[in-house]
Write a protein that holds these residues in place. Structure first.
Motif: not given
Lengths: 373, 373, 373, 373
Positions: A82-83, A106-111, A346-352, A354-361
C-alpha cells in the motif's frame, strides 16, 4: 482495436490474481479484445524475469519504473504494498497509462487525494481493485434494490470478519505498527464501504469504537511490544440518504475466513448475503403468501450477469478469482470508452478513504463525526 | 414441604405461558414439590373464572388485588401490561408474596427502582421473566465460557430482530406513542441484556443510534400520525470487564421472527447462537487440527442441562414454552432457599433497565454515555 | 361433558411424555375438556405410587391390569415395551377402554393383526403414538401438497437417522437379538412410513437391503456375540399412486440425533423438511420469478395450525413434547366423536407394519416384494 | 521441457471450460510448463477460426481430423457430443496423441471398451473429464478417510440432482429418446461413481429403479411423444469392500441446481459434502468431547491442496471452472510421467460405465445385478 498492452507491478497474492485475470479475461469474454501481457515488475531482475515467464508476461524488470515507461504498456496493474501505491500510480498516470490499483489507495489521506487529482488531470482510466462489487450475487442484489423488490430500504448491517490476526501467539509485525494504518479499519472496512457505495450511496456521519484483543505481542528479538493498531472496529453510521446502519469489522474473529455479511431491510422485504457462501443470496419478500414467507436461498446461475460467461448451468459456482476476471472485463470496457462499466474509480475510492479516516477520528475523539469535515 | 400456592395475574400471551409452566413443572421435574394453582386474576369476574377453569386454577377474580390478598397464594405471576407491573409487584411484596414478574420491570426507571427497593425490604423472592437465560444452549455456552473453551473473550455481538412492526400499513397504535417507551429498545434490548448479564457481566458505557422506518402511520380515525417510538436501535458498548461489543435490535426486520443472534469471540475460539434455531449452537475452537477447524453445529441433548428432564434422546428439540418451565423450576428452587437458582432478580433487572435508559439518553444527547451516571 | 379419565401404563421415556401431554393438553387447548389423570401402572406398587404422585396421577398400581380394570379410566396410554403392547391393548379394549398405544404395534405381525381386529370389534378409539404427523410443519406440508403448491408429486426421498447404536464399544444388548425385531427397520422405518401414510398414501412394492456396521459386540459376561439385527436399512419403493421413492434409515449414523429428512419433488416445485430443525421447512416453487427462485426457509408460526395454541408469535419454536400434546388433543377430539381428528389408528398402523415386514422379506429373499402378499 | 501442444475439439459448454483451463493452468501452477494452445476444431472453418481466436488457440479447422493430425498437437481435448467420443478418441490415440475426453465415454458399452483397448494399445495418456474428484474438499475428504479420521466406513449415501429437465413444458428433445441413453443414469450417475471410485472403490452389486416424472412431452411439430428415458434413478448398491450404499439421481428435481450430496458414515464419525456449497465440507468425529460433538463446517483454505495455488487466504472460494484447471494440471503431470497424478483414465472410466449399464439392466430385469456379469 489493437490489443491492450498490460504491465503488472508486483506478483504476490494480488499480483498473481491480476495475472490470472489478464490471462483469462479474453477467453471468458470472447467479445473483448484479448489483452497482451507485456511487462512485469518485481524486486530484482531475476525474480522479475522468472515471474514474467511464470505468469505469462513477455518480459520482466527489476525496476517498476521500466514497466511504467514501457511504450507497449497501456495499462498498469499496481499490486505492490500500500505505501507504494501513490508513487506508482502518479508515475503511471504521468506516463499516460491507465491504472488499475489494488485497494486501499494509500495509508495517508493526502496521498489518496493526490492520486485522485492526478487521475483527474491525466484523463486516463484510474480504478481500484474492489472486486466484491463484481459478484453476480451483489450485482443482482443491486438490481433487486433498484427495482424496489424489498421496497424502500430503511436499515443496513454489514460485517467483515477474518481470523488471520486472531492467534495471540502471532509475533509482532508491521501490521501492528501505527505506521501501517488503523488496523481492521483500513484492512477491511474499505470492502464493505465499496459495497455500500455501489448499493446505497455515501456515508455521511459515523461513530466508531475500536478494540485490541491483545495489548502486546512477542518480538522476534525477545520481549514484547505494545500493539498499536486495532483488530476490531464497530461503527454506527448514517448514509446521505438517511439510512441508519452499522459496519462491524474484525480481523481477529476466530472461525471467520472470508465473511462479508450483509443484511438489508426494506419496507417490503429483506436481503442477506455472506461472501463465505458467495454463490448464493437470501431474499425475503412480503409478496409471498404469508403462510409460506421465508428467506429464499437463491443459487447464482446464468440469469445473474455475468455468470453465464463462466458456466451455462446454474449452481455450479464461481470463485474469488473469477470476480477479478469480471473486474478486468469492466476495466477493458472502460478503457474502450464505456462509461457504464462497473468500477470504483479514484474519485469514488477517495470517498471510501474519507469515510475510513472519519471513523478513526471518531474513535480518537469519542463521538459522532461528519464524514465531510 | 407443602405445595406452593400460585396466583396468576393476566392470561394473555405470557399469562398462558406462565400457566402452562405452572401446570407442567411438577411433571417435568418430579423432584420438585408440585405447585397448587390457586387463583387467577383477569379483567372481570366472568372472564377470570373462565380462564381459571381453562388454565387449571381453582378460582378466578375480576380484581387482581384478590389474588394478591389470597392467603393460599404464596407466589404471584404478574403478566399484565408493563405499566401495571410496579403497582402489582409492590402490592404483592407488601402482602408477603413472592413475585415472578414479566419483563421489562416498568416503563419508568423510578418505578423499577421502587420495585427493587420493595423486594429488598420484603425479603421475598422477586424475579423477572427472562426466559432465554434458561435455554440449555445458553446454559452450556455459559459453562464453555467459564471453563475457557474459547479462551479470553474479547468481542461480542448480539442482535435481536423480529418483524411484527415491519408492515408500513399497520395502523398507528399504542406502541407508537412515546408513552409506551422508546420502542425496540425496551421491547427487545432487555432480552439480549439479560444474556449479557448472565454470560459476561454489566454494561458500563454505550453509544446508541435509533431510527424509524416509517415516519408516520395511518390512524383508525382517518389521517396519519407521527410515530414517536423507534423500531431500530443500534448500540456500541463497553462492558465493565472491558469487552467491546455491539447490540443491534430491530422490530421492523422483515423476515426475522425470533432472532436473538449471539457472536462471541475469544482468544482460542468463538461461539455462535441464534434463537430461531434454539436447539443448536455453534462452536469453533483452535484446539481442533487446523485442516479441520470449523464451526461445529452442536444439537442440544441430554448432556446439556436440563434437557434430559424433557427428553432422554438428543436432537429432539425443546420449544419456547419449555424455557418457561425451566424458569419456573428455578423459581421454585429459589423459593425453597436455593440461592444458586438461575434467575434474574429485581436487583439485576434494575441494572438491565439502567442500561436501556442510558442507551436512550445516548441517542438523545448524541454521544457516549456512562450507564452509571 | 364429564372429564375423561386417563390411565397410563409405563412411566419411562414415552410414559413421561404421555404424562406431560395429559397434564398440559387442557391448558394449551382450553376448548378441550380437561382430562382427569386417574391411574398409573408401573412395575411394583411402590414405584407406581411414586410415579403417580410425580406425574400427577391420582393413584398408582403395581399391576397394569388394575389400570385397565379401573372404572374411572376411560382411555389407557400404553407405553410399556413393545412386546407387551398386544396383550395390554387387547385387555384394555376388552374392558371397554379407548387405547393410545406407542408405536410400533408389536414385534410380530400376527399380534398387530390381533390388535386391529380387537379394535374393530370393540368399536373403541384405538390409535398409535405417531407424533411426527402432528408437527405444524408436516401439517402445513400436507396442506401445500393437497392444494397442488408443487404440482403433481413425482418423487419422494425420506431418511431417518440417529446414532444411538453407532458406538462399536456399546455392548451386546437386547436390541441386537433377532427376537427384538429387524433393527432399524422397526425402530425407525415406521416413523417415515407414518408420514408417507398421511402425506402420500400406501406403499405397494419394495426392495430392501440391510446392513450391520458391526458384526459382533462385547458381552458383559466376556467374549463377543454376533449381532443379529441390522442398524441400516435402505429401501426402494413404489407407492400405490405410482410415486417412486426411497426410504433410508440408520441407527448407527454418527452425528445424526433426530434426523427425519424429507425431500418431495413435484411438477412445479419441491419441499424439504428435517426433524432436527423441526420448526422450519423449505419450499421451492416455480411460480417465483426465475431470477429469484430458491428454497424458502419458512419458520413455523401462528398461521401453521395449531402452533398458535402454544405461542402467538412466530419463530419461537415448539419442542418434541409439544407434538405429543397436539396428538393428545386429537385423541380427545376423536373420543369426543370427531372422525376428522388426525391420528393413525390400529387399522392404518397395521398397513405400516405390513410394509415393514415386506421390507424385511425383501432383504431375506433378495428382490422386489409386494407389500400386499 | 518443450511446451505441450494442445488441440481442442468442440467449443461449447465443456469446450470453453477446457479452453479456460488450458489458458490458465500455467499461471496458476507456475511449476508446470506453460502449454501452447495450437489447434481448435469446430463445425465449419469460419466458426473454428473465430473460436480459435476467441479462446486463444493459434489456428482453427472445420474438420476435427485436422486437429488430430496436426504434428504440433500433443494432446487432444475432446468435448464434442458423446456419440462422437469413441471415433475421435480412437483417431487421436492412433495418431499418437494423448487424449483428454469429456465424460461419459460413449453411449454404448462396446464403444467404451474399444476406447479403453485403444488406450492400452497406444500407450498414451487417455483420461476422462471427471472434474469433481479434483475438488480440494473431496481431496481432503479422501485424506481423512485414508487416515481413518472417521474410523472404518460402513455406509455411504450419494445423491446428484439438478432441475434442467423438471419443467413439464420443456418440449420433447433428443435427451428423451432411448438412443441418447438411459437418462439421469448416464447424465449423472457417472459423476457420483467417479467419487465412489476415488474414495471407496468399485461397485459390485446393484438394484435400480428408474422413473419418469412425465410420460410424454410436446413435439415441436405438434402432438406429443412418449418419453423414452428416465429422469430419476434410485440405486441400492454394495461395493467390492462390502460397504452398503445408495446412489440417487434426478435431473427433474426442482430446486436442485448442482447438488452432489455425499454422506459417509464410519465407526468413529461421519462426513458430509454438497457440491452446491463446494467450498466447505462437514465432519463429525467422536473424538470431540461428547457435550460439544457436532458437524464442523470446514471452509476450504490453503491447507487443502491445491487451493493455495489459487488463493493464499482461506474461505475465499474456488469455482467450478477451477476444478478443471486442477484437472488440467494433473493431466500435464501425467503426460510428464507422473503416475501419481490424480485422474480417471479410460480403464477406470470403463468400470464406471460398467456399473451404469448394470444399473440399467437391474431396472429392466427387476432385481439385483452383479456389475461384473
Amino acid at each position: 482495436m489493437t490489443a491492450i498492452g498490460v504491465g503488472l507491478i508486483g506478483s504476490g497474492f494480488m499480483g498473481k490474481c491480476h495475472a490470472m485475470a489478464w490471462n483469462a479475461v479474453g477467453t471468458v469474454f470472447p467479445d473483448m479484445p484479448r489483452p497482451r501481457l507485456v511487462h512485469l515488475g518485481e524486486a530484482g531482475d531475476e525474480l522479475a524475469r522468472r515471474r514474467a515467464r511464470e505468469l505469462g508476461f513477455e518480459r520482466g524488470s527489476g525496476d517498476w519504473r521500466a514497466v511504467v515507461a514501457d511504450p507497449e504498456v497501456d495499462v498498469v496493474s499496481i499490486t505492490a504494498p500500500n505505501q507504494f501505491h501513490a508513487e506508482m500510480a502518479l508515475a503511471a498516470l504521468e506516463a499516460g497509462k491507465h491504472v488499475w490499483c489494488e485497494k486501499p489507495m494509500a495509508p495517508r489521506f493526502a496521498e489518496a487525494e493526490a492520486m485522485a487529482a492526478a487521475a483527474r488531470k491525466a484523463g486516463k482510466v484510474a480504478v481500484l481493485g474492489y472486486n466484491y462489487i463484481q459478484s453476480p450475487a451483489i450485482r443482482h442484489i443491486e438490481a433487486l434494490l433498484k427495482e424496489g423488490a424489498i421496497g424502500a430500504v430503511n436499515h443496513l448491517r454489514i460485517e467483515m470478519d477474518e481470523d488471520f490476526m486472531a492467534d495471540a501467539e502471532t509475533p509482532f509485525g508491521w501490521k501492528h505498527e501505527a505506521a501501517s494504518g488503523y488496523g481492521a479499519l483500513d484492512d477491511f472496512a474499505v470492502h464493505p464501504l465499496s459495497l455500500i457505495s455501489v448499493l446505497f450511496g455515501r456515508v455521511s456521519r459515523v461513530v466508531c469504537d475500536m478494540a485490541k484483543p491483545y495489548a502486546d505481542r512477542a518480538l522476534a528479538s525477545g520481549g514484547r511490544r505494545a500493539v498499536e493498531t486495532w483488530d476490531i472496529a464497530s461503527v454506527l453510521m448514517r448514509l446521505e440518504n438517511g439510512i441508519a446502519g452499522t459496519l462491524l469489522v474484525n480481523r481477529s474473529a476466530w472461525g471467520r475466513k472470508g465473511r462479508i455479511a450483509l443484511q438489508v431491510f426494506g419496507s417490503r422485504g429483506s436481503i442477506l448475503f455472506d461472501q463465505e457462501r458467495a454463490n448464493e443470496f437470501q431474499l425475503y419478500v412480503t409478496s409471498d403468501r404469508p403462510t409460506e414467507q421465508g428467506y429464499r436461498t437463491v443459487l447464482i446461475g446464468p440469469q445473474h450477469e455475468p455468470y453465464d460467461a463462466f458456466v451455462p448451468a446454474p449452481g455450479h459456482g464461481l470463485g474469488f478469482n473469477e470476480l477479478k476476471i469480471i473486474e478486468c472485463r469492466e476495466l477493458i470496457r472502460r478503457i474502450g470508452g464505456d462509461a457504464a462499466a462497473r468500477l470504483i474509480d479514484f474519485e469514488e475510492g477517495l470517498e471510501i478513504e474519507r469515510a475510513v479516516h472519519a471513523m478513526a477520528r471518531s474513535h480518537q475523539e469519542g463521538g459522532w463525526v461528519e464524514v465531510q469535515a
